[in-house]
Enzyme design. Sequence first.
Site, short mmCIF file in Angstrom:
data_model
loop_
_atom_site.label_atom_id
_atom_site.label_comp_id
_atom_site.label_asym_id
_atom_site.label_seq_id
_atom_site.Cartn_x
_atom_site.Cartn_y
_atom_site.Cartn_z
N GLN A 11 -0.11 4.51 1.16
CA GLN A 11 -0.46 5.11 2.52
C GLN A 11 0.98 5.07 3.05
OE1 GLN A 11 -3.34 4.46 4.41
NE2 GLN A 11 -2.00 5.61 5.63
N HIS A 27 1.11 -1.19 -0.25
CA HIS A 27 0.00 0.54 0.06
C HIS A 27 0.74 0.62 -0.04
CE1 HIS A 27 -3.83 2.22 0.25
NE2 HIS A 27 -3.26 2.06 1.68
N ARG A 51 -3.26 11.83 2.96
CA ARG A 51 -3.16 10.65 1.76
C ARG A 51 -3.27 12.10 0.69
NH1 ARG A 51 -4.89 5.75 2.26
NH2 ARG A 51 -3.84 5.68 0.20
N CYS A 106 -3.57 2.98 9.49
CA CYS A 106 -3.73 3.61 7.96
C CYS A 106 -5.56 4.15 8.28
CB CYS A 106 -3.97 1.95 7.12
SG CYS A 106 -3.78 0.70 7.43
N ASP A 162 -3.03 -1.69 12.21
CA ASP A 162 -3.95 -1.93 11.03
C ASP A 162 -4.74 -2.79 11.34
OD1 ASP A 162 -5.28 -2.11 8.78
OD2 ASP A 162 -4.14 -2.65 7.82
#
Length: 329
Positions: free
Chosen positions: A136, A133, A315, A270, A229
């Site tokens: 991120q 990812h 982001r 995240c 996460d």
Amino acid sequence: MALYGRSFLKLLDFTPEEIRVLLDLSKRLKREKRLHIGHKHLTGRNVVLLFEKTSTRTRCAFEVAAMDLGMGVTFLDPVSSQMGRKESIEDTARVLGRMYDGIEYRGFSQNTVELLAKYAGVPVWNGLTDEFHPTQMLADLLTIEEKLGKLEGVKVTFMGDARNNVANSLMIACAKMGMHFTACAPRELFPNGELVECARSVAKNTGATVTLTEHVSEGTVDADALYTDIWVSMGEPESVWAERIRLLKPYQVNEAAFSRAKEEAIFLHCLPSYHDLKTEIGKDIHEKFGLAEMEVTDSVFESPRSVVFDEAENRLHTIKAVMLATLSK
Ligand code: CP
Ligand code: NVA
């Protein structure tokens, strides 16, 4: 700019200097946005966003960033295009590459995003795969730098499913930027051995370290940041919840975990997160397993240590930097 024409598929493809360029560009774009200084540097261009998995942050960040840069945006969900079922990835890539200046992809296999990039002829950006990812990570690095004033030497501990896309990417991001990464997880959920070796070989040149531990007290000691996460990622079957809860309950980020970290340590996630009973899945897990909060307690999530909404905002600025850097000469 050296990044012109490049795809952004995983951080392993980028040097620390290139990551620094993207972070500095993100900071500039964030400052300009705050001051209402327009930056429609890509007016007249168009991008397409392919999402085979759901998203709030990544989709919205790509859409708003593209619009802020003056671009048109098409969003395609898994049922509205021919990709995969009626048309191969290779053919889809070549069609979209004729119409769009850039392609974002979120889905399952890292191989799919790599194939898209191989055939599209335009930059492809990885909006999350089962393996990585990377967008991120830019937001996470920017947030850490904003909050702690530096990246080099910062100790980041990931607690939870340390073989998931976010943990994999975080390990590589830390290795690239000279940081101390610790995966604090049960042995069964340690990151893949080959990727650990790869991160350690990157770390040799940057002064970073990569540590794996099963012990919470060892993993959290002197940490500057604790990161977690969700315990079950998109695409995994519901049947894994029971085993995952059993394995990961001791690795919940709570006050006890923070007690050994540095006093000013921050909390990163995240998102989305199961920290209360305000989600359908949160309620369902509560009914089945009796847990009212999962990977992080509500008190840590809502505490002043928690920088998760700055992280979410970042982001936007970092994804904008990736599109601007790869689409402009
Ligand atoms: N962190 C993140 O990627 O969020 P979304 O799934 O909402 O895009
Ligand atoms: N590991 C999570 C990240 C979500 C942003 C997932 O893949 O579902």
